[in-house]
Write a protein that holds these residues in place. Structure first.
Motif, short mmCIF file in Angstrom:
data_model
loop_
_atom_site.label_atom_id
_atom_site.label_comp_id
_atom_site.label_asym_id
_atom_site.label_seq_id
_atom_site.Cartn_x
_atom_site.Cartn_y
_atom_site.Cartn_z
N VAL A 1 -7.57 41.97 52.18
CA VAL A 1 -8.98 42.32 52.35
C VAL A 1 -9.73 42.23 51.03
O VAL A 1 -10.78 41.59 50.93
N SER B 1 -11.07 38.20 56.83
CA SER B 1 -11.44 39.08 57.94
C SER B 1 -10.15 39.49 58.64
O SER B 1 -9.42 38.65 59.17
N VAL C 1 -13.47 44.03 58.52
CA VAL C 1 -12.23 44.81 58.35
C VAL C 1 -12.20 45.78 59.53
O VAL C 1 -13.00 46.71 59.60
#
Ligand code: ATP
Length: 564
Positions: free
Chosen positions: A86, A92, A216
């Protein structure tokens, strides 16, 4: 290696029924209703405002050796992998895993790291969750509020027009680089689809999905599903096309931290999938025995599916206590018009009136000190009521207190100083002797003592007992420009002989009693039972394998997931 994006077998349109029309704060009237003499609406008039909370969590170190610590907790390899994916690789990601695999803890680490990384770029990290409770836990907003998604505006063009009138929301849509969505199992697939469309249309043109926003997303689809009307089949977020397009990596966390006992972890895993062997059924039935009350100062917390059952249980037990009642009436204020303010305040987790007695079982509804286990959900027992020491009585949630040999509290003011006090006697005298830690009373401890008495609570944490005086704290709801619509100053405690399964989501509870006879929703039994930290601390009544049901769509989809 990260797994490739999951390829769910269920089609996006399978089993889709009409979307429920949910009301939220100040629902926007439909296009028709808005005709005629209606004043021009801005989004501030209808979408749920930002909930402001204190989240006291943080990364202690992001060391060069790649080890990340959340206070004293070191992230596992699989958690680290997600964090890097991340934060460093800007992917993503959807990370999931069974209850207790550290999704929430990892999310807090990710939020901290992203905020540090983007410190100079203002609010480009947006923190959201599907429900107000979940949003509160991570210091964010509901996804509806963040995106200014009025549930009643069906037409997307109308919705876009509305959003364009709401500068703060439009700004968020345009400037967000990373969008975090927690408890995604409760996000309706249609809503997810809508978010993607809005991102594409409101942001600069790009070929990237979701208008180029990094997503996220976390949650466990075996837990609570999106809210539906009656018997409608839920349309999960993972089923929609936008999900398949936007989520680059799906990671399954496998290490369970909440429960230390592997046998219990295996039993819960079977329960999660809703297919129980005879031996597992027998093991849960064997948990019907009462818990050993001598092992804990607190009776187990009972979980109920319905709010009214919770209220009945708590009220009757409070009434049974013969000790005098102390009533804490909230001090409310805020700039919203009275009716609006009333609605906003009514939705807060903390009620206007909190009635407590010595002996009452209570739950903290604020994250106060993660390190010592004083977090949202920690259960304790009121020992008595005492004055707070210091100049301000409502300056922050807890004061450290120890009980002296004479049974009177010793106030630990900061780390080094002490003062003693007597229950219901005002004001308690300030001790001149140093604390056992050897410090001296600070000048603050000698200042005027508040008239108001606060509950002294002995909390039961995973590591033992912590006794603190719980003073008033501030709960506030702001609009998108930071104006305080409603503010409530209240003691952050609720009665906790019983709590609802909904409220228990995300919590770790040391001693738990669950009657599964009353459970109705898919995933509800799993959410309830997986709150328990151990089998020793869990009593299960009316265990019925038929009440343990996972949604078939989730079971099918989960087969496509592998651990990283
Ligand atoms: N790396 C770790 N080391 C030690 N303990 C951890 C670690 N990660 C999480 N924990 C602890 O495990 C417990 C469960 O973690 P957490 O609540 O984050 O799980 P979760 O996956 O979000 O659970 P749920 O889905 O039930 O909400 C917490 O007490 C947390 O502090």
């Amino acid at each position: 290696m990260p797994t490739p994006p999951a390829k769910p077998k269920a089609s996006a349109s399978a089993n889709v029924s009409a979307r429920p029309k949910r009301k939220s704060i100040g629902d926007l009237p439909s296009g028709k209703e808005r005709g005629g003499k209606q004043p021009r609406l801005t989004l501030d008039t209808f979408f749920a405002p930002k909930v402001s909370v204190s989240v006291r969590s943080g990364i202690d170190s992001v060391a060069g050796n790649g080890v990340v610590k959340m206070h004293d907790v070191v992230l596992s390899d699989e958690q680290m992998k997600v964090l890097k994916m991340v934060v460093d690789e800007e992917k993503s990601v959807f990370f999931t895993g069974s209850a207790g695999t550290g999704k929430s803890l990892l999310l807090k680490a990710i939020i901290d790291a992203l905020r540090k990384k983007h410190a100079k770029k203002g609010d480009c990290v947006s923190v959201t969750a599907s429900t107000g409770m979940a949003a509160t836990n991570i210091g964010g907003m509901t996804i509806h509020s963040w995106g200014a998604i009025a549930p009643t505006v069906v037409d997307i063009d109308n919705l876009i027009k509305c959003i364009r009138t709401a500068r703060p929301a439009l700004q968020r849509w345009k400037t967000t680089k990373v969008l975090i969505i927690d408890e995604v199992s409760m996000v309706d697939g249609h809503l997810f689809e809508r978010l993607e469309t809005l991102a594409t249309r409101l942001r600069k043109k790009t070929n990237k999905p979701f208008g180029g926003i990094q997503l996220v997303v976390t949650g466990d689809f075996f837990q609570l599903p999106p809210v539906t009307k009656g018997n409608e089949v839920p349309f999960f977020a993972f089923e929609c096309d936008a999900w398949k397009k936007s989520i680059e990596h799906t990671v399954l966390l496998t290490q369970v931290f909440r429960q230390k006992d592997n046998t219990f972890v295996d039993l819960l895993n079977e329960l999660r999938h809703g297919s129980l062997s005879d031996s597992t059924t027998a093991a849960f039935r064997a948990l019907s025995r009462p818990l050993d009350l001598s092992k804990s100062p607190l009776p187990p917390t009972e979980l109920f599916p319905m709010r009214h059952e919770v209220e009945r249980s708590n009220t009757s037990r409070l009434q049974a206590l013969k000790n005098p009642a102390f009533t804490f009436t909230a001090r409310d204020s805020g700039s919203a018009p009275p009716e609006r303010r009333k609605t906003v305040l009514a939705q807060m987790v903390i009620p206007e009136t909190v009635i407590l007695k010595a002996g009452a079982q209570v739950m903290l509804v604020r994250n106060v000190d993660d390190k010592r286990g004083l977090v949202n959900g920690t259960v304790g027992r009121v020992l008595g009521f005492y004055n707070a020491l210091g100049s301000k009585a409502s300056d922050g949630v807890v004061r450290d207190v120890a009980l002296g040999d004479d049974g009177l509290p010793i106030y630990l003011n900061g780390a080094n100083s002490v003062a003693t006090g007597k229950e219901n006697v005002k004001p308690p005298s300030v001790a001149e002797k140093p604390a056992s830690s050897g410090g001296k009373p600070t000048s603050k401890a000698k200042e005027k003592i508040s008239e108001e008495k606060f509950p002294l609570v002995e909390f039961l944490t995973g590591d033992g007992k912590v006794t603190v005086l719980v003073t008033r704290d501030e709960f506030r709801v702001e609009d998108n420009e930071g104006n305080i619509l409603a503010r409530r100053i209240q003691v952050p405690l609720i009665l906790a002989w019983a709590i609802s399964i909904h409220k228990s989501q995300g919590q770790t509870i040391q001693r738990l009693k669950i009657d599964l006879g009353k459970v109705f929703e898919k995933g509800q039994s799993y959410v309830a039972l997986s709150r328990a930290a151990s089998m020793e601390g869990l009593q299960v009544l009316r265990f019925d394998p038929k009440k343990v049901v996972a949604h078939p769509k989730v079971i099918e989809w989960s087969k496509t997931l592998e651990s990283y």
